[in-house]
Design a protein around this motif. Structure first.
Motif, mmCIF file in Angstrom:
data_model
loop_
_atom_site.group_PDB
_atom_site.id
_atom_site.type_symbol
_atom_site.label_atom_id
_atom_site.label_comp_id
_atom_site.label_asym_id
_atom_site.label_seq_id
_atom_site.Cartn_x
_atom_site.Cartn_y
_atom_site.Cartn_z
ATOM 1 N N ASP A 1 -9.216 1.293 -2.119
ATOM 2 C CA ASP A 1 -9.969 2.161 -1.207
ATOM 3 C C ASP A 1 -9.064 3.215 -0.580
ATOM 4 O O ASP A 1 -9.436 4.393 -0.465
ATOM 5 C CB ASP A 1 -10.625 1.330 -0.108
ATOM 6 C CG ASP A 1 -11.707 0.398 -0.635
ATOM 7 O OD1 ASP A 1 -12.281 0.699 -1.695
ATOM 8 O OD2 ASP A 1 -11.955 -0.636 0.010
ATOM 9 N N LEU A 2 -7.891 2.793 -0.163
ATOM 10 C CA LEU A 2 -6.952 3.722 0.468
ATOM 11 C C LEU A 2 -6.501 4.791 -0.521
ATOM 12 O O LEU A 2 -6.476 5.990 -0.196
ATOM 13 C CB LEU A 2 -5.754 2.947 1.012
ATOM 14 C CG LEU A 2 -4.667 3.768 1.716
ATOM 15 C CD1 LEU A 2 -5.251 4.550 2.889
ATOM 16 C CD2 LEU A 2 -3.549 2.845 2.198
ATOM 17 N N LEU A 3 -6.143 4.377 -1.728
ATOM 18 C CA LEU A 3 -5.721 5.339 -2.747
ATOM 19 C C LEU A 3 -6.836 6.325 -3.064
ATOM 20 O O LEU A 3 -6.600 7.540 -3.162
ATOM 21 C CB LEU A 3 -5.302 4.602 -4.022
ATOM 22 C CG LEU A 3 -3.895 3.998 -4.041
ATOM 23 C CD1 LEU A 3 -3.730 3.086 -5.250
ATOM 24 C CD2 LEU A 3 -2.842 5.095 -4.063
ATOM 25 N N ALA A 4 -8.039 5.822 -3.218
ATOM 26 C CA ALA A 4 -9.166 6.705 -3.534
ATOM 27 C C ALA A 4 -9.381 7.734 -2.437
ATOM 28 O O ALA A 4 -9.645 8.916 -2.709
ATOM 29 C CB ALA A 4 -10.434 5.868 -3.745
ATOM 30 N N ASP A 5 -9.259 7.320 -1.185
ATOM 31 C CA ASP A 5 -9.471 8.239 -0.069
ATOM 32 C C ASP A 5 -8.406 9.329 -0.050
ATOM 33 O O ASP A 5 -8.714 10.515 0.125
ATOM 34 C CB ASP A 5 -9.458 7.458 1.244
ATOM 35 C CG ASP A 5 -9.865 8.316 2.429
ATOM 36 O OD1 ASP A 5 -10.914 8.977 2.352
ATOM 37 O OD2 ASP A 5 -9.120 8.337 3.426
ATOM 38 N N VAL A 6 -7.149 8.938 -0.210
ATOM 39 C CA VAL A 6 -6.056 9.914 -0.163
ATOM 40 C C VAL A 6 -6.149 10.887 -1.338
ATOM 41 O O VAL A 6 -6.004 12.108 -1.168
ATOM 42 C CB VAL A 6 -4.690 9.193 -0.151
ATOM 43 C CG1 VAL A 6 -3.549 10.185 -0.346
ATOM 44 C CG2 VAL A 6 -4.518 8.431 1.166
ATOM 45 N N LEU A 7 -6.418 10.392 -2.526
ATOM 46 C CA LEU A 7 -6.503 11.265 -3.700
ATOM 47 C C LEU A 7 -7.710 12.195 -3.620
ATOM 48 O O LEU A 7 -7.638 13.374 -3.992
ATOM 49 C CB LEU A 7 -6.548 10.424 -4.969
ATOM 50 C CG LEU A 7 -5.279 9.608 -5.263
ATOM 51 C CD1 LEU A 7 -5.457 8.748 -6.499
ATOM 52 C CD2 LEU A 7 -4.057 10.508 -5.402
ATOM 53 N N ASN B 1 0.823 -1.210 0.000
ATOM 54 C CA ASN B 1 0.000 0.000 0.000
ATOM 55 C C ASN B 1 0.855 1.257 0.000
ATOM 56 O O ASN B 1 0.542 2.245 -0.668
ATOM 57 C CB ASN B 1 -0.933 -0.001 1.208
ATOM 58 C CG ASN B 1 -2.170 -0.854 1.004
ATOM 59 O OD1 ASN B 1 -2.437 -1.323 -0.102
ATOM 60 N ND2 ASN B 1 -2.928 -1.060 2.063
ATOM 61 N N ALA B 2 1.944 1.240 0.777
ATOM 62 C CA ALA B 2 2.827 2.409 0.834
ATOM 63 C C ALA B 2 3.452 2.695 -0.528
ATOM 64 O O ALA B 2 3.535 3.852 -0.958
ATOM 65 C CB ALA B 2 3.914 2.188 1.886
ATOM 66 N N VAL C 1 -2.425 -1.411 11.470
ATOM 67 C CA VAL C 1 -3.279 -1.953 10.420
ATOM 68 C C VAL C 1 -4.247 -0.904 9.878
ATOM 69 O O VAL C 1 -4.739 -1.032 8.760
ATOM 70 C CB VAL C 1 -4.072 -3.183 10.920
ATOM 71 C CG1 VAL C 1 -3.145 -4.354 11.165
ATOM 72 C CG2 VAL C 1 -4.873 -2.854 12.184
ATOM 73 N N ARG C 2 -4.527 0.137 10.658
ATOM 74 C CA ARG C 2 -5.337 1.252 10.188
ATOM 75 C C ARG C 2 -4.405 2.376 9.774
ATOM 76 O O ARG C 2 -3.562 2.811 10.552
ATOM 77 C CB ARG C 2 -6.302 1.720 11.281
ATOM 78 C CG ARG C 2 -7.424 0.722 11.562
ATOM 79 C CD ARG C 2 -8.265 1.115 12.756
ATOM 80 N NE ARG C 2 -7.531 0.920 14.005
ATOM 81 C CZ ARG C 2 -7.434 -0.241 14.642
ATOM 82 N NH1 ARG C 2 -8.007 -1.326 14.148
ATOM 83 N NH2 ARG C 2 -6.757 -0.335 15.769
ATOM 84 N N SER C 3 -4.566 2.854 8.542
ATOM 85 C CA SER C 3 -3.700 3.922 8.048
ATOM 86 C C SER C 3 -3.818 5.152 8.946
ATOM 87 O O SER C 3 -4.886 5.458 9.487
ATOM 88 C CB SER C 3 -4.069 4.291 6.616
ATOM 89 O OG SER C 3 -3.781 3.238 5.725
ATOM 90 N N SER C 4 -2.714 5.860 9.093
ATOM 91 C CA SER C 4 -2.703 7.078 9.894
ATOM 92 C C SER C 4 -1.808 8.111 9.222
ATOM 93 O O SER C 4 -0.935 7.777 8.428
ATOM 94 C CB SER C 4 -2.207 6.793 11.326
ATOM 95 O OG SER C 4 -0.876 6.310 11.306
ATOM 96 N N ALA D 1 0.855 3.718 5.870
ATOM 97 C CA ALA D 1 -0.125 2.905 5.154
ATOM 98 C C ALA D 1 -0.538 1.707 5.994
ATOM 99 O O ALA D 1 0.297 0.984 6.532
ATOM 100 C CB ALA D 1 0.454 2.428 3.827
ATOM 101 N N GLY D 2 -1.844 1.484 6.081
ATOM 102 C CA GLY D 2 -2.370 0.359 6.829
ATOM 103 C C GLY D 2 -2.654 -0.831 5.932
ATOM 104 O O GLY D 2 -2.062 -0.975 4.854
ATOM 105 N N ALA D 3 -3.587 -1.655 6.372
ATOM 106 C CA ALA D 3 -3.880 -2.901 5.664
ATOM 107 C C ALA D 3 -5.210 -2.850 4.921
ATOM 108 O O ALA D 3 -5.768 -3.880 4.557
ATOM 109 C CB ALA D 3 -3.882 -4.062 6.658
ATOM 110 N N GLU D 4 -5.726 -1.637 4.673
ATOM 111 C CA GLU D 4 -6.966 -1.518 3.915
ATOM 112 C C GLU D 4 -6.769 -2.014 2.476
ATOM 113 O O GLU D 4 -5.639 -2.170 2.005
ATOM 114 C CB GLU D 4 -7.421 -0.054 3.883
ATOM 115 C CG GLU D 4 -7.742 0.549 5.242
ATOM 116 C CD GLU D 4 -6.539 1.183 5.923
ATOM 117 O OE1 GLU D 4 -6.702 1.752 7.006
ATOM 118 O OE2 GLU D 4 -5.417 1.091 5.363
#
Length: 374
Positions: free
Chosen positions: A361-367, A259-260, A330-333, A354-357
């Motif tokens: 989903d993680l990329l979409a949230d950050v962008l 994820n990172a 495990v939860r991104s912060s 980067a967490g374990a999502e």
């Protein structure tokens, strides 16, 4: 366990006792201030500040991850700072010199101030470019933090260790960001591998813990003696939770590192971002060193947004990423690191773990949050 076992196999099995019929695979925590002790005080367990069966299993497990198949000793502590302090204060005396990173964890300068007050000469240089090499003459201890927190610079551990030993200095490596699945400092020649296990090692953001691992029994005895003096012992419940958490270390680290890297690659395309750092990016200044000595590049990405307000808007817009000061969970912060005032970073500097999502989903949230912050 075979020294050639894979990381997953080792993490799942590390430190477990021999199976006993009707007993659990991992015995529950032992809550005891004292133990039955008739006669002379011989044996492994006497008083709760000195030893505990739950610590024993966890320390064995961490040792198996730090140096598979090798005889090492691990000492666990109530926090990462307790582990760091134990190495520094058990080794250094008035008149000694220590070389610290100038860009390390923000509590390290506080330790340096205390060491200086005790008559220890404290020298500092940045992690990048192996700058600490120039300060080794006459030093008792070299302290390395790689990757550095929060800047993510990487130094050549083998080169620095060889030079320090040639100069008569011991070497300790803060391996918190990498974990033993990302980097094994003892294999690179270090005398001590130190970490805050609050972060990636346990990975759930629900306990404080630290450890020191070394090959030399005499050095381990000094560190253990400091723990006894300072009383910086882990609670049995925290030790048991940590051991339980190690079983998923390889799964967590694999997803977090992937994820990172995906985040770093996406952030590279954003024109509002400067100073992007991730050791796993081929374009990163630390990539060559990291690739030579690291097996995984870690969960943390850092970058700079134009100013404080822009950074705050970004953090406020995130939904899957917690605004929190730790990392490795495990939860991104993420956080605006300059809010603490202890790091030499711009006001818009962001450290994102980067967490374990699911990566999409993680990329979409950050962008999406970056778009909202413009």
């Amino acid at each position: 366990m075979s020294a050639g076992a894979g990381d997953g196999t080792r993490a799942v099995r590390a430190g477990l006792p021999a199976p006993v019929k009707h007993e659990p695979t991992l015995p529950g925590p032992v809550f005891a201030a004292h133990f039955h002790l008739p006669g002379e005080p011989a044996g492994p367990y006497t008083y709760g500040r000195d030893s505990n069966p739950t610590w024993t299993l966890l320390e064995r497990a961490i040792g198996e991850l730090e140096a598979p198949g090798e005889p090492v000793e691990t000492v666990t502590f109530a926090s990462g700072m307790a582990a760091i302090s134990a190495v520094l204060f058990s080794l250094l005396r008035a008149g000694d010199a220590v070389v610290l990173p100038a860009d390390g964890y923000q509590a390290l300068p506080l330790v340096g101030e205390q060491l200086a007050a005790y008559g220890v000469e404290v020298r500092t240089a940045p992690t990048g470019g192996d700058a600490q090499l120039s300060l080794l003459g006459g030093a008792r201890l070299l302290w390395i933090e790689t990757p550095s927190n929060p800047g993510l610079d990487v130094c050549d551990v083998r080169r620095l260790t060889d030079a320090a030993h040639a100069a008569g200095a011991l070497v300790a490596v803060d391996n918190t960001l990498a974990t033993p699945l990302g980097q094994r400092p003892l294999e690179l020649g270090a005398d001590f591998s130190v970490a805050s296990d609050t972060k990636g090692m346990t990975g759930h953001g629900d306990l404080l813990l630290g450890h020191v691992t070394c090959r030399d029994a005499a050095l381990a005895a000094q560190v253990r003696r400091w723990r006894k003096i300072a009383g910086a012992i882990p609670g049995p419940m925290e030790a048991w939770l940590a051991h339980r958490s190690l079983a998923t270390l390889h799964l967590r680290i694999e997803r977090q590192c992937a994820n990172a890297l995906a985040l770093a690659e996406a952030l590279r395309e954003r024109d509002e971002i400067t100073g992007l750092r991730y050791p796993g990016l081929p374009s990163d200044p630390s990539y060559a060193n990291a690739t030579r000595q690291m097996r995984r590049y870690g969960a943390v990405v850092s970058f700079v947004l134009p100013d404080r307000g822009h950074a705050e808007r970004f953090l406020d817009a995130l939904r899957l990423v917690d605004d929190a000061t730790s990392f490795g969970g495990v939860r991104s912060s993420a956080e605006r690191r300059g809010r603490w005032g202890g790091d030499a970073v711009p006001e818009g500097f962001i450290r994102l773990s980067a967490g374990a999502e699911d990566p999409e989903d993680l990329l979409a949230d950050v962008l999406r949050a970056l778009d909202a912050a413009r």
